[in-house]
Design a protein around this motif. Structure first.
Motif, PDB file in Angstrom:
ATOM      1  N   GLU A 192       0.805  -0.864  -0.262  1.00 26.84           N
ATOM      2  CA  GLU A 192       0.050   0.071  -0.078  1.00 26.84           C
ATOM      3  C   GLU A 192       0.913   1.089   0.085  1.00 26.84           C
ATOM      4  O   GLU A 192       1.925   1.241   0.640  1.00 26.84           O
ATOM      5  CB  GLU A 192      -0.980  -0.142   1.219  1.00 26.84           C
ATOM      6  N   PHE A 193       0.473   2.302  -0.734  1.00 32.12           N
ATOM      7  CA  PHE A 193       1.162   3.496  -0.851  1.00 32.12           C
ATOM      8  C   PHE A 193       0.380   4.650  -0.639  1.00 32.12           C
ATOM      9  O   PHE A 193      -0.794   4.684  -1.190  1.00 32.12           O
ATOM     10  CB  PHE A 193       1.796   3.550  -2.090  1.00 32.12           C
ATOM     11  N   THR A 194       0.610   5.591   0.062  1.00 34.39           N
ATOM     12  CA  THR A 194      -0.310   6.884   0.265  1.00 34.39           C
ATOM     13  C   THR A 194       0.151   8.183  -0.199  1.00 34.39           C
ATOM     14  O   THR A 194       1.263   8.404   0.307  1.00 34.39           O
ATOM     15  CB  THR A 194      -0.831   7.157   1.683  1.00 34.39           C
ATOM     16  N   GLN A 254      -0.380   9.896   7.810  1.00 39.00           N
ATOM     17  CA  GLN A 254       0.910   9.386   7.709  1.00 39.00           C
ATOM     18  C   GLN A 254       1.225   9.120   6.130  1.00 39.00           C
ATOM     19  O   GLN A 254       1.547   7.929   5.728  1.00 39.00           O
ATOM     20  CB  GLN A 254       1.192   8.091   8.530  1.00 39.00           C
ATOM     21  N   PRO A 255       1.429  10.047   5.215  1.00 45.23           N
ATOM     22  CA  PRO A 255       1.714   9.846   3.961  1.00 45.23           C
ATOM     23  C   PRO A 255       2.882   9.418   3.739  1.00 45.23           C
ATOM     24  O   PRO A 255       3.834   9.700   4.409  1.00 45.23           O
ATOM     25  CB  PRO A 255       1.231  11.264   3.249  1.00 45.23           C
ATOM     26  N   THR A 284      -5.669  13.124  -1.069  1.00 44.22           N
ATOM     27  CA  THR A 284      -5.131  11.939  -0.650  1.00 44.22           C
ATOM     28  C   THR A 284      -5.360  10.775  -2.036  1.00 44.22           C
ATOM     29  O   THR A 284      -6.517  10.718  -2.279  1.00 44.22           O
ATOM     30  CB  THR A 284      -5.220  11.169   0.708  1.00 44.22           C
ATOM     31  N   LEU A 285      -4.268  10.004  -2.016  1.00 49.62           N
ATOM     32  CA  LEU A 285      -4.358   9.003  -2.959  1.00 49.62           C
ATOM     33  C   LEU A 285      -3.847   7.740  -2.456  1.00 49.62           C
ATOM     34  O   LEU A 285      -2.890   7.704  -1.876  1.00 49.62           O
ATOM     35  CB  LEU A 285      -3.733   9.000  -4.380  1.00 49.62           C
ATOM     36  N   TYR A 286      -4.712   6.713  -1.917  1.00 50.20           N
ATOM     37  CA  TYR A 286      -4.531   5.447  -1.373  1.00 50.20           C
ATOM     38  C   TYR A 286      -4.250   4.306  -2.458  1.00 50.20           C
ATOM     39  O   TYR A 286      -5.413   4.025  -3.021  1.00 50.20           O
ATOM     40  CB  TYR A 286      -5.419   4.908  -0.502  1.00 50.20           C
ATOM     41  N   PHE A 287      -3.126   4.051  -2.823  1.00 53.69           N
ATOM     42  CA  PHE A 287      -2.695   2.944  -3.859  1.00 53.69           C
ATOM     43  C   PHE A 287      -2.952   1.902  -3.241  1.00 53.69           C
ATOM     44  O   PHE A 287      -2.079   1.182  -2.325  1.00 53.69           O
ATOM     45  CB  PHE A 287      -1.543   3.023  -4.561  1.00 53.69           C
ATOM     46  N   ASP A 288      -3.682   0.589  -3.595  1.00 54.34           N
ATOM     47  CA  ASP A 288      -3.622  -0.825  -3.521  1.00 54.34           C
ATOM     48  C   ASP A 288      -2.864  -1.418  -4.516  1.00 54.34           C
ATOM     49  O   ASP A 288      -3.435  -1.527  -5.721  1.00 54.34           O
ATOM     50  CB  ASP A 288      -4.996  -1.316  -3.236  1.00 54.34           C
ATOM     51  N   LEU A 289      -1.661  -1.602  -4.436  1.00 51.47           N
ATOM     52  CA  LEU A 289      -0.848  -2.131  -5.651  1.00 51.47           C
ATOM     53  C   LEU A 289      -1.252  -3.693  -6.005  1.00 51.47           C
ATOM     54  O   LEU A 289      -0.819  -4.158  -7.097  1.00 51.47           O
ATOM     55  CB  LEU A 289       0.673  -1.949  -5.582  1.00 51.47           C
ATOM     56  N   GLN A 290      -1.657  -4.325  -5.035  1.00 54.25           N
ATOM     57  CA  GLN A 290      -1.907  -5.761  -5.169  1.00 54.25           C
ATOM     58  C   GLN A 290      -3.064  -6.007  -6.130  1.00 54.25           C
ATOM     59  O   GLN A 290      -3.245  -6.433  -7.076  1.00 54.25           O
ATOM     60  CB  GLN A 290      -2.137  -6.382  -4.005  1.00 54.25           C
ATOM     61  N   GLU A 291      -4.241  -5.144  -5.454  1.00 53.88           N
ATOM     62  CA  GLU A 291      -5.433  -5.091  -6.392  1.00 53.88           C
ATOM     63  C   GLU A 291      -5.534  -4.141  -7.655  1.00 53.88           C
ATOM     64  O   GLU A 291      -6.449  -3.941  -8.267  1.00 53.88           O
ATOM     65  CB  GLU A 291      -6.806  -4.736  -5.690  1.00 53.88           C
ATOM     66  N   LYS A 292      -4.492  -3.236  -7.753  1.00 54.36           N
ATOM     67  CA  LYS A 292      -4.460  -2.197  -8.863  1.00 54.36           C
ATOM     68  C   LYS A 292      -5.657  -1.279  -8.646  1.00 54.36           C
ATOM     69  O   LYS A 292      -6.187  -1.208  -9.641  1.00 54.36           O
ATOM     70  CB  LYS A 292      -4.408  -2.928 -10.215  1.00 54.36           C
TER      71      LYS A 292
END
Length: 348
Positions: free
Chosen positions: A38-40, A63-64, A319-327
Motif C-alpha cells: 500500500e502507498f499513500t 502518515q503519507p 489523498t490517494l491510497y494505492f492498493d498495488l496488489q489489486e491495482k
C-alpha cells in the motif's frame, strides 16, 4: 470500463502505520523500506504563510508516504528574490509543515504566485532566479541536473514489491505562452485558436513523452498546477490551449502508460474530473485539490462537463491510497478535523 464508486460525507479514519522513507542519491528514485503493498500520497495547493495553516495536523495524521505541492505554495507575486526567499523560509518554519518534512519526502511544482507573476508565463523576467529559490525550498542538491536546465519539471520512481508508482512533475509556467482575454463575456479568458501557443514548451514536451513512454510503473501520477480537463470556467487551465489537451490525451493513449492520473490545484475548489480517452483502457482522472489555507467560499457554481460528484469549496487537501496488489486507487478530499468531504474509487 472499470467500475467507479463515488462516496461523499464519510467520516475519516486512520489507515495503518507507514514505512519510513528516504530520498535516494538517484534523483529518479525514492527508496522505501520496508516494502509494502500500500502507498499513500497527500497533496495540496494554494497556501499562504500569513493565514492559519490548519491542515498540517490532519495531513500528518494520515502518515503519507509522500507529500506533493500542487503550486501556489506561497503567495509572493514578486521579482524580488530576497522577498521570495523570506516567504519560503516562513513556510519552512510553520511547525506542522516542518514536522511533515522531517518524516516525509516532499516533491511538487509551482504555480503563478510562487513563480512570481500573477497569471504569468514565459514572459516573467525573473523566472531563472525564481527557479533557483524554488529548488532551494524543495531541498534539491546544488549539483542536481535540475539546477542546470530551464524549468522545474522532474520525475521520480517509487518502487514497491508489487509494482511501482511514478511521479511526473510538470512546469506549466516557465514556458507557457500568452493566453487570450475574453472581451465578449464575463469570463476572464477564452481558448486560444486551435494550434496557437503552448503550455509546456518544446523541450518539456519531449521530456514528458520520454518519461511516459519509458515508464514501467503501475501508476503514473502527473502533477500539473492547473486543471487539465475542466475547460469552461474561463480561468487559467489547459483548456485555454485545446490542442495541448488533445496532445496530452494522445500521449497517454499512445504511450501505453499504466494508470495515468492528473493532480491539479490553482482553483481554490476541490473536485474530481474524469473522461474516456480513445485507445485507453481506463478513464483519465484529474483530481483538483485547492486550497490549503483559503478557498472559494463564495462559490455558486460553474460548468465542468467532466465533473464527478460535488465541488468542495472549503479548505482541504487530497489523498490517494494505492492498493498495488489489486491495482486500484481510493481518492479522498479531506478537510479540517480529518473529515472526508468527497471520495472516489477507481479500479485500473
Amino acid at each position: 470500463m472499470k467500475k467507479t464508486t463515488i462516496l461523499f460525507g464519510a467520516l475519516f479514519f486512520l489507515i495503518g502505520c507507514k514505512s519510513s522513507q528516504t530520498v535516494s542519491e538517484n534523483e529518479n528514485t525514492i527508496a522505501t523500506e520496508p516494502l509494502l503493498e500500500e502507498f499513500t500520497i497527500a497533496f495540496g495547493s494554494c497556501n499562504r504563510t500569513d493565514l492559519p495553516n490548519l491542515l498540517w495536523d490532519d495531513i500528518l495524521a494520515i502518515q503519507p508516504d509522500l507529500w506533493l505541492w500542487g503550486g501556489d505554495n506561497i503567495y509572493a507575486d514578486t521579482d524580488d528574490m530576497q522577498q521570495l526567499r523570506s516567504m519560503y523560509r516562513a513556510q519552512d518554519q510553520i511547525a506542522g509543515y516542518r514536522e511533515l518534512k522531517s518524516k516525509t519526502p516532499v516533491l511538487g511544482t509551482w504555480d503563478d504566485h510562487d513563480y512570481g507573476l500573477n497569471d504569468g508565463g514565459v514572459e516573467f523576467t525573473a523566472k531563472k532566479e525564481s527557479q533557483q529559490e524554488f529548488l532551494n525550498f524543495m531541498n534539491v542538491p546544488e549539483d542536481s541536473p535540475r539546477r542546470m536546465r530551464e524549468g522545474i519539471y522532474a520525475a521520480q520512481d517509487l518502487p514497491k514489491t508489487k509494482g511501482m508508482v511514478k511521479v511526473i512533475v510538470l512546469d506549466t509556467r516557465y514556458f507557457r505562452t500568452a493566453v487570450t482575454p475574453d472581451t465578449e463575456t464575463a469570463k476572464r479568458l477564452k481558448p486560444n485558436k486551435y494550434g496557437e501557443g503552448t503550455v509546456l514548451g518544446s523541450a518539456q514536451w519531449q521530456w514528458f513523452e520520454k518519461e511516459l513512454r519509458n515508464s514501467k510503473a503501475e501508476f503514473n501520477i502527473v502533477v500539473s498546477s492547473i486543471q487539465l480537463l475542466s475547460n469552461e470556467h474561463g480561468f487559467e487551465g489547459w483548456g485555454n490551449f485545446p490542442h495541448e489537451v488533445d496532445r496530452f490525451k494522445r500521449l497517454v493513449s499512445d504511450s501505453k502508460a499504466k494508470g495515468v492520473i492528473v493532480l491539479s490545484g490553482d482553483r481554490h475548489i476541490s473536485e474530481f474530473s474524469k473522461t474516456e480517452v480513445d485507445g485507453l483502457s481506463y478513464p483519465l482522472i484529474d483530481f483538483t485539490s485547492s486550497g490549503l489555507t483559503h478557498a472559494y467560499r463564495g462559490f455558486t457554481g460553474e460548468p465542468n462537463p467532466f465533473r464527478v460528484g460535488e465541488v468542495i469549496f472549503t479548505e482541504s487537501f487530497g489523498t490517494l491510497y494505492f492498493d498495488l496488489q489489486e491495482k486500484k486507487v481510493l481518492f479522498k478530499i479531506i478537510g479540517d478535523g480529518g473529515i472526508v468531504l468527497g471520495s472516489l474509487e477507481q479500479q485500473y
